[in-house]
Design a protein around this motif. Structure first.
Motif, PDB file in Angstrom:
ATOM      1  N   ASN A  74      -1.378  -5.248   7.824  1.00 50.58           N
ATOM      2  CA  ASN A  74      -2.006  -4.066   7.240  1.00 50.58           C
ATOM      3  C   ASN A  74      -2.067  -4.193   5.722  1.00 50.58           C
ATOM      4  O   ASN A  74      -1.046  -4.371   5.062  1.00 50.58           O
ATOM      5  CB  ASN A  74      -1.210  -2.821   7.644  1.00 50.58           C
ATOM      6  CG  ASN A  74      -1.779  -1.557   7.058  1.00 50.58           C
ATOM      7  OD1 ASN A  74      -1.337  -1.098   6.010  1.00 50.58           O
ATOM      8  ND2 ASN A  74      -2.753  -0.976   7.733  1.00 50.58           N
ATOM      9  N   PHE A  75      -3.279  -4.104   5.154  1.00 49.57           N
ATOM     10  CA  PHE A  75      -3.479  -4.128   3.710  1.00 49.57           C
ATOM     11  C   PHE A  75      -3.625  -2.688   3.240  1.00 49.57           C
ATOM     12  O   PHE A  75      -4.441  -1.936   3.793  1.00 49.57           O
ATOM     13  CB  PHE A  75      -4.746  -4.917   3.369  1.00 49.57           C
ATOM     14  CG  PHE A  75      -4.649  -6.385   3.677  1.00 49.57           C
ATOM     15  CD1 PHE A  75      -4.304  -7.290   2.687  1.00 49.57           C
ATOM     16  CD2 PHE A  75      -4.895  -6.857   4.956  1.00 49.57           C
ATOM     17  CE1 PHE A  75      -4.214  -8.648   2.979  1.00 49.57           C
ATOM     18  CE2 PHE A  75      -4.806  -8.211   5.251  1.00 49.57           C
ATOM     19  CZ  PHE A  75      -4.464  -9.109   4.251  1.00 49.57           C
ATOM     20  N   TRP A  76      -2.872  -2.315   2.201  1.00 52.43           N
ATOM     21  CA  TRP A  76      -2.847  -0.919   1.788  1.00 52.43           C
ATOM     22  C   TRP A  76      -2.556  -0.786   0.287  1.00 52.43           C
ATOM     23  O   TRP A  76      -2.159  -1.735  -0.377  1.00 52.43           O
ATOM     24  CB  TRP A  76      -1.785  -0.156   2.585  1.00 52.43           C
ATOM     25  CG  TRP A  76      -0.386  -0.610   2.255  1.00 52.43           C
ATOM     26  CD1 TRP A  76       0.255  -1.720   2.736  1.00 52.43           C
ATOM     27  CD2 TRP A  76       0.513   0.000   1.335  1.00 52.43           C
ATOM     28  NE1 TRP A  76       1.497  -1.822   2.180  1.00 52.43           N
ATOM     29  CE2 TRP A  76       1.693  -0.771   1.305  1.00 52.43           C
ATOM     30  CE3 TRP A  76       0.450   1.140   0.531  1.00 52.43           C
ATOM     31  CZ2 TRP A  76       2.793  -0.459   0.511  1.00 52.43           C
ATOM     32  CZ3 TRP A  76       1.555   1.449  -0.259  1.00 52.43           C
ATOM     33  CH2 TRP A  76       2.707   0.665  -0.256  1.00 52.43           C
ATOM     34  N   GLY A  77      -2.738   0.428  -0.222  1.00 56.24           N
ATOM     35  CA  GLY A  77      -2.397   0.783  -1.593  1.00 56.24           C
ATOM     36  C   GLY A  77      -1.872   2.206  -1.632  1.00 56.24           C
ATOM     37  O   GLY A  77      -2.267   3.038  -0.818  1.00 56.24           O
ATOM     38  N   THR A 112       2.378  -1.583  -8.693  1.00 55.97           N
ATOM     39  CA  THR A 112       3.564  -2.195  -9.287  1.00 55.97           C
ATOM     40  C   THR A 112       4.660  -2.195  -8.237  1.00 55.97           C
ATOM     41  O   THR A 112       4.605  -1.443  -7.254  1.00 55.97           O
ATOM     42  CB  THR A 112       4.046  -1.403 -10.518  1.00 55.97           C
ATOM     43  OG1 THR A 112       4.460  -0.089 -10.084  1.00 55.97           O
ATOM     44  CG2 THR A 112       2.963  -1.285 -11.581  1.00 55.97           C
ATOM     45  N   ARG A 113       5.652  -3.013  -8.449  1.00 51.08           N
ATOM     46  CA  ARG A 113       6.784  -3.061  -7.516  1.00 51.08           C
ATOM     47  C   ARG A 113       7.427  -1.678  -7.397  1.00 51.08           C
ATOM     48  O   ARG A 113       7.743  -1.209  -6.307  1.00 51.08           O
ATOM     49  CB  ARG A 113       7.793  -4.107  -7.989  1.00 51.08           C
ATOM     50  CG  ARG A 113       8.990  -4.235  -7.068  1.00 51.08           C
ATOM     51  CD  ARG A 113       9.988  -5.286  -7.592  1.00 51.08           C
ATOM     52  NE  ARG A 113      11.085  -5.419  -6.692  1.00 51.08           N
ATOM     53  CZ  ARG A 113      11.100  -6.213  -5.630  1.00 51.08           C
ATOM     54  NH1 ARG A 113      10.054  -6.963  -5.357  1.00 51.08           N
ATOM     55  NH2 ARG A 113      12.161  -6.269  -4.844  1.00 51.08           N
ATOM     56  N   LEU A 114       7.623  -1.015  -8.540  1.00 53.97           N
ATOM     57  CA  LEU A 114       8.246   0.302  -8.563  1.00 53.97           C
ATOM     58  C   LEU A 114       7.418   1.312  -7.753  1.00 53.97           C
ATOM     59  O   LEU A 114       7.972   2.094  -6.968  1.00 53.97           O
ATOM     60  CB  LEU A 114       8.418   0.790  -9.999  1.00 53.97           C
ATOM     61  CG  LEU A 114       9.122   2.111 -10.189  1.00 53.97           C
ATOM     62  CD1 LEU A 114      10.540   2.063  -9.626  1.00 53.97           C
ATOM     63  CD2 LEU A 114       9.159   2.488 -11.666  1.00 53.97           C
ATOM     64  N   LYS A 115       6.106   1.270  -7.901  1.00 54.44           N
ATOM     65  CA  LYS A 115       5.232   2.191  -7.170  1.00 54.44           C
ATOM     66  C   LYS A 115       5.306   1.913  -5.659  1.00 54.44           C
ATOM     67  O   LYS A 115       5.387   2.838  -4.854  1.00 54.44           O
ATOM     68  CB  LYS A 115       3.796   2.043  -7.676  1.00 54.44           C
ATOM     69  CG  LYS A 115       2.843   3.041  -7.130  1.00 54.44           C
ATOM     70  CD  LYS A 115       2.969   4.354  -7.835  1.00 54.44           C
ATOM     71  CE  LYS A 115       1.866   5.277  -7.402  1.00 54.44           C
ATOM     72  NZ  LYS A 115       2.032   6.610  -7.896  1.00 54.44           N
ATOM     73  N   ALA A 116       5.298   0.638  -5.277  1.00 54.01           N
ATOM     74  CA  ALA A 116       5.383   0.272  -3.854  1.00 54.01           C
ATOM     75  C   ALA A 116       6.731   0.684  -3.272  1.00 54.01           C
ATOM     76  O   ALA A 116       6.801   1.191  -2.143  1.00 54.01           O
ATOM     77  CB  ALA A 116       5.152  -1.223  -3.681  1.00 54.01           C
ATOM     78  N   GLU A 117       7.808   0.475  -4.024  1.00 55.35           N
ATOM     79  CA  GLU A 117       9.140   0.871  -3.549  1.00 55.35           C
ATOM     80  C   GLU A 117       9.230   2.384  -3.402  1.00 55.35           C
ATOM     81  O   GLU A 117       9.802   2.893  -2.430  1.00 55.35           O
ATOM     82  CB  GLU A 117      10.221   0.370  -4.502  1.00 55.35           C
ATOM     83  CG  GLU A 117      10.442  -1.128  -4.432  1.00 55.35           C
ATOM     84  CD  GLU A 117      11.400  -1.644  -5.504  1.00 55.35           C
ATOM     85  OE1 GLU A 117      11.628  -0.946  -6.524  1.00 55.35           O
ATOM     86  OE2 GLU A 117      11.906  -2.761  -5.318  1.00 55.35           O
ATOM     87  N   SER A 118       8.686   3.104  -4.365  1.00 58.20           N
ATOM     88  CA  SER A 118       8.692   4.563  -4.314  1.00 58.20           C
ATOM     89  C   SER A 118       7.926   5.066  -3.079  1.00 58.20           C
ATOM     90  O   SER A 118       8.380   5.980  -2.383  1.00 58.20           O
ATOM     91  CB  SER A 118       8.072   5.118  -5.593  1.00 58.20           C
ATOM     92  OG  SER A 118       7.963   6.512  -5.528  1.00 58.20           O
ATOM     93  N   PHE A 119       6.781   4.443  -2.804  1.00 57.91           N
ATOM     94  CA  PHE A 119       5.984   4.796  -1.631  1.00 57.91           C
ATOM     95  C   PHE A 119       6.780   4.524  -0.354  1.00 57.91           C
ATOM     96  O   PHE A 119       6.841   5.371   0.543  1.00 57.91           O
ATOM     97  CB  PHE A 119       4.681   3.987  -1.642  1.00 57.91           C
ATOM     98  CG  PHE A 119       3.708   4.368  -0.564  1.00 57.91           C
ATOM     99  CD1 PHE A 119       2.702   5.281  -0.816  1.00 57.91           C
ATOM    100  CD2 PHE A 119       3.778   3.791   0.696  1.00 57.91           C
ATOM    101  CE1 PHE A 119       1.786   5.627   0.167  1.00 57.91           C
ATOM    102  CE2 PHE A 119       2.876   4.129   1.691  1.00 57.91           C
ATOM    103  CZ  PHE A 119       1.874   5.052   1.428  1.00 57.91           C
TER     104      PHE A 119
END
Length: 180
Positions: A74-77, A112-119
Motif C-alpha cells: 500500500n502506497f500512502w501519504g 518526514t519520518r516524524l510525520k509518518a511516525e505521528s500518523f
C-alpha cells in the motif's frame, strides 16, 4: 503604399508568424511523443519489481523475502484523505490475515519520518511502514494517485492494482485473493 496595402501586408506577416509558431509547436509535440523514454507500465500478471526499504523501526524489508506469502503493498501519504480512512481497516485486517500468510507493507510517500511516525501512532498501526524517500519504489510501480495498493501473490506476481481508497470489505476481499 496605401493604408489598405499596409494592412494587408501586416495581416500576411501575422499569418506567417502564426503558421511558423504553430508548425514549431506541432513539431515539438511530435518530437516529445516519439523520443520519450517510455517506462514499462506494470500490469496484472507481471513479476513485482524487487526493492528494499527500511521501516520506521529500522527493519529492512525486501519484497523478495516475502516469497511464498501474499503481500498487500500500500502506497500512502499522511495528507491523503482516503489513506486516513482505509488505515484502520487495514490494521484490523492485517491482524486477521498475518497468520494466514498475507502481510501488509505500507510505503509512505513524501512525509518526514516524524510525520509518518505521528500518523502511525495516531492510528495505532502495527504493520510495517517503510519510507520511499527518493520515490524509486513509487516510480518502479508507476504509482501516481494515493492511495494505491498492489496485491502480490505468493509467487511474487501482481494479482491486482487498486488505485484509490478501499473500505474494509474490499480490503478483506483483496487479502483473501492473495492468501497462499
Amino acid at each position: 503604399m496605401s493604408k489598405a496595402e499596409q494592412f494587408a501586408k501586416k495581416r500576411k506577416n501575422r499569418l506567417m508568424i502564426r503558421t511558423v509558431v504553430l508548425f514549431l509547436l506541432f513539431g515539438a509535440v511530435i518530437f516529445a511523443i516519439v523520443s520519450k523514454d517510455t517506462e514499462k507500465v506494470l500490469a496484472i500478471g507481471d513479476k513485482a519489481p524487487d526493492f528494499e526499504l527500511v521501516d520506521l523501526e529500522g527493519n529492512k524489508h525486501k519484497l523478495s523475502e516475502y516469497e511464498g506469502q501474499g503481500v498487500f503493498l500500500n502506497f500512502w501519504g499522511s495528507w491523503c484523505g482516503p489513506c486516513k480512512t482505509e488505515m484502520p481497516f487495514m490494521e484490523r485486517q492485517s491482524k486477521e490475515f498475518e497468520e494466514k500468510g498475507v502481510h501488509i507493507l505500507a510505503i509512505n510517500i513524501k512525509d518526514t519520518r516524524l510525520k509518518a511516525e505521528s500518523f502511525r501512532d495516531q492510528y495505532g498501526l502495527t504493520f510495517p511502514i517503510a519510507q520511499d524517500k527518493d520515490e524509486s519504489v513509487r516510480r518502479a510501480y508507476n504509482v501516481i494517485p494515493l492511495p494505491t495498493t498492489i496485491l502480490i501473490n505468493k509467487d511474487g506476481y501482481i494479482e491486482q492494482i487498486i488505485a484509490g481508497g478501499m473500505d474494509e470489505e474490499q480490503i478483506q476481499e483483496a487479502m483473501e485473493s492473495i492468501q497462499p
